[in-house]
Design an enzyme around this catalytic site. Structure first.
Site, mmCIF file in Angstrom:
data_model
loop_
_atom_site.group_PDB
_atom_site.id
_atom_site.type_symbol
_atom_site.label_atom_id
_atom_site.label_comp_id
_atom_site.label_asym_id
_atom_site.label_seq_id
_atom_site.Cartn_x
_atom_site.Cartn_y
_atom_site.Cartn_z
ATOM 1 N N GLY A 85 0.763 -1.167 0.046
ATOM 2 C CA GLY A 85 0.132 -0.072 -0.153
ATOM 3 C C GLY A 85 0.756 1.249 -0.183
ATOM 4 O O GLY A 85 0.175 2.504 -0.446
ATOM 5 N N GLU A 88 3.937 4.106 5.979
ATOM 6 C CA GLU A 88 2.530 3.065 5.959
ATOM 7 C C GLU A 88 1.402 4.032 5.320
ATOM 8 O O GLU A 88 1.567 5.339 5.435
ATOM 9 C CB GLU A 88 2.048 3.030 7.285
ATOM 10 N N ASP A 89 0.704 3.263 4.482
ATOM 11 C CA ASP A 89 -0.415 3.863 3.803
ATOM 12 C C ASP A 89 -1.373 4.456 4.700
ATOM 13 O O ASP A 89 -1.879 5.406 4.485
ATOM 14 C CB ASP A 89 -1.000 2.914 2.721
ATOM 15 N N ASP A 140 -4.497 1.729 11.299
ATOM 16 C CA ASP A 140 -5.961 1.477 11.630
ATOM 17 C C ASP A 140 -5.862 1.136 13.084
ATOM 18 O O ASP A 140 -5.662 2.099 13.986
ATOM 19 C CB ASP A 140 -6.601 0.345 10.629
ATOM 20 N N PHE A 196 -13.806 2.392 5.722
ATOM 21 C CA PHE A 196 -13.125 1.642 4.798
ATOM 22 C C PHE A 196 -12.727 2.618 3.556
ATOM 23 O O PHE A 196 -13.546 3.026 2.686
ATOM 24 C CB PHE A 196 -13.788 0.423 4.350
ATOM 25 N N ASP A 237 -6.350 -0.781 -1.354
ATOM 26 C CA ASP A 237 -6.816 -1.631 -2.232
ATOM 27 C C ASP A 237 -8.223 -2.113 -1.518
ATOM 28 O O ASP A 237 -8.234 -2.280 -0.137
ATOM 29 C CB ASP A 237 -6.155 -2.841 -2.702
ATOM 30 N N ARG A 251 -5.995 0.335 -5.935
ATOM 31 C CA ARG A 251 -4.847 1.105 -5.650
ATOM 32 C C ARG A 251 -4.464 2.056 -6.673
ATOM 33 O O ARG A 251 -3.765 3.097 -6.329
ATOM 34 C CB ARG A 251 -3.671 -0.062 -5.705
HETATM 35 P P1 5GP Z 1 -3.701 -2.117 11.312
HETATM 36 O O1 5GP Z 1 -2.702 -3.135 11.504
HETATM 37 O O2 5GP Z 1 -3.283 -0.579 11.583
HETATM 38 O O3 5GP Z 1 -5.146 -2.467 11.780
HETATM 39 O O4 5GP Z 1 -3.899 -2.111 9.879
HETATM 40 C C1 5GP Z 1 -2.876 -1.632 8.953
HETATM 41 C C2 5GP Z 1 -3.113 -2.163 7.466
HETATM 42 O O5 5GP Z 1 -4.554 -2.575 7.269
HETATM 43 C C3 5GP Z 1 -2.779 -1.266 6.502
HETATM 44 O O6 5GP Z 1 -1.413 -1.202 6.127
HETATM 45 C C4 5GP Z 1 -3.864 -1.494 5.343
HETATM 46 O O7 5GP Z 1 -3.205 -2.484 4.480
HETATM 47 C C5 5GP Z 1 -5.110 -1.860 5.887
HETATM 48 N N1 5GP Z 1 -5.916 -1.181 6.285
HETATM 49 C C6 5GP Z 1 -6.665 -0.585 7.507
HETATM 50 N N2 5GP Z 1 -7.581 0.054 7.252
HETATM 51 C C7 5GP Z 1 -7.794 0.120 5.716
HETATM 52 C C8 5GP Z 1 -8.662 0.998 4.947
HETATM 53 O O8 5GP Z 1 -9.630 1.565 5.266
HETATM 54 N N3 5GP Z 1 -8.683 0.574 3.627
HETATM 55 C C9 5GP Z 1 -7.815 -0.277 3.200
HETATM 56 N N4 5GP Z 1 -7.757 -0.619 1.889
HETATM 57 N N5 5GP Z 1 -6.807 -0.982 3.860
HETATM 58 C C10 5GP Z 1 -6.966 -0.815 5.247
#
Ligand code: 5GP
Length: 179
Positions: A48, A102-103, A106, A155, A162, A168
């Protein structure tokens, strides 16, 4: 831009390319000031972060290096909390000033895991730069120092993000239409 169908879900425009660009400008100014003379090593988290890494690095004017790693942890529209192995870290981290790209952050599970792995390599410092940050979903204490945009707990896709492989390439950020 109108709405976009990706697999089973529909998305609507949320953040424009221009607005994202301006937010990345601000992040770059902060990093250029903080890391001047420190030759930071940027570590982009694939897949991402490719868009954010490219847009941010165009704006970095100080001496720096970049590499990429891969961490698979997410499927569908909610975070699974499951984090897999970190792949591709070949650079010497010891004594370096590291900025993880990081993209989106969350829950923070992915970034916490990554920080743990990086800490084992004894960097001089590690900070996080994220294109998007969801404060309402975040469950960790680790500061996310450089954030382009804070968004609600929706989301989103586009600009590297993606939905099961699609989206993407879409410019700007689109958010899921809930019905
Ligand atoms: P975390 O570990 O912080 O919960 O999530 C990180 C990863 O979850 C991000 O690098 C991404 O790949 C995915 N992610 C979290 N939220 C979203 C979202 O709203 N959209 C998308 N496409 N991916 C997300």
């Amino acid at each position: 831009m109108t709405t976009v169908q990706l697999h089973d879900l529909r998305f609507e425009p949320f953040i424009s390319e221009q607005e994202l660009g301006r937010a990345i400008d601000v992040v770059a100014v902060g990093i250029n000031a903080k890391y001047a003379g420190m030759r930071p090593l940027f570590i982009g988290v694939l897949n991402g972060s490719f868009f954010f890494a490219s847009e941010l690095l165009k704006r970095i004017t100080i001496e720096c290096e970049i590499t990429f790693v891969k961490v698979a942890s997410y499927h569908g529209t909610t975070s699974t909390g499951q984090v897999h192995q970190l792949i591709g870290l070949n650079e010497r981290i010891h004594g370096r000033h590291v900025v993880v790209l990081e993209d989106i952050v969350d829950t923070g599970n992915t970034i916490e895991h990554l920080m743990g792995v990086l800490a084992d390599h004894q960097p001089a410092s590690v900070s996080v730069a994220a294109l998007l940050f969801k404060p309402a979903a975040y469950k960790k204490d680790l500061p996310i120092e450089h954030v382009a945009m804070r968004i609600p707990n929706d989301f989103v896709v586009g600009s590297g993000l993606d939905h099961d492989g699609l989206g993407r390439n879409l410019p700007g950020i689109l958010r899921l239409i809930k019905d």
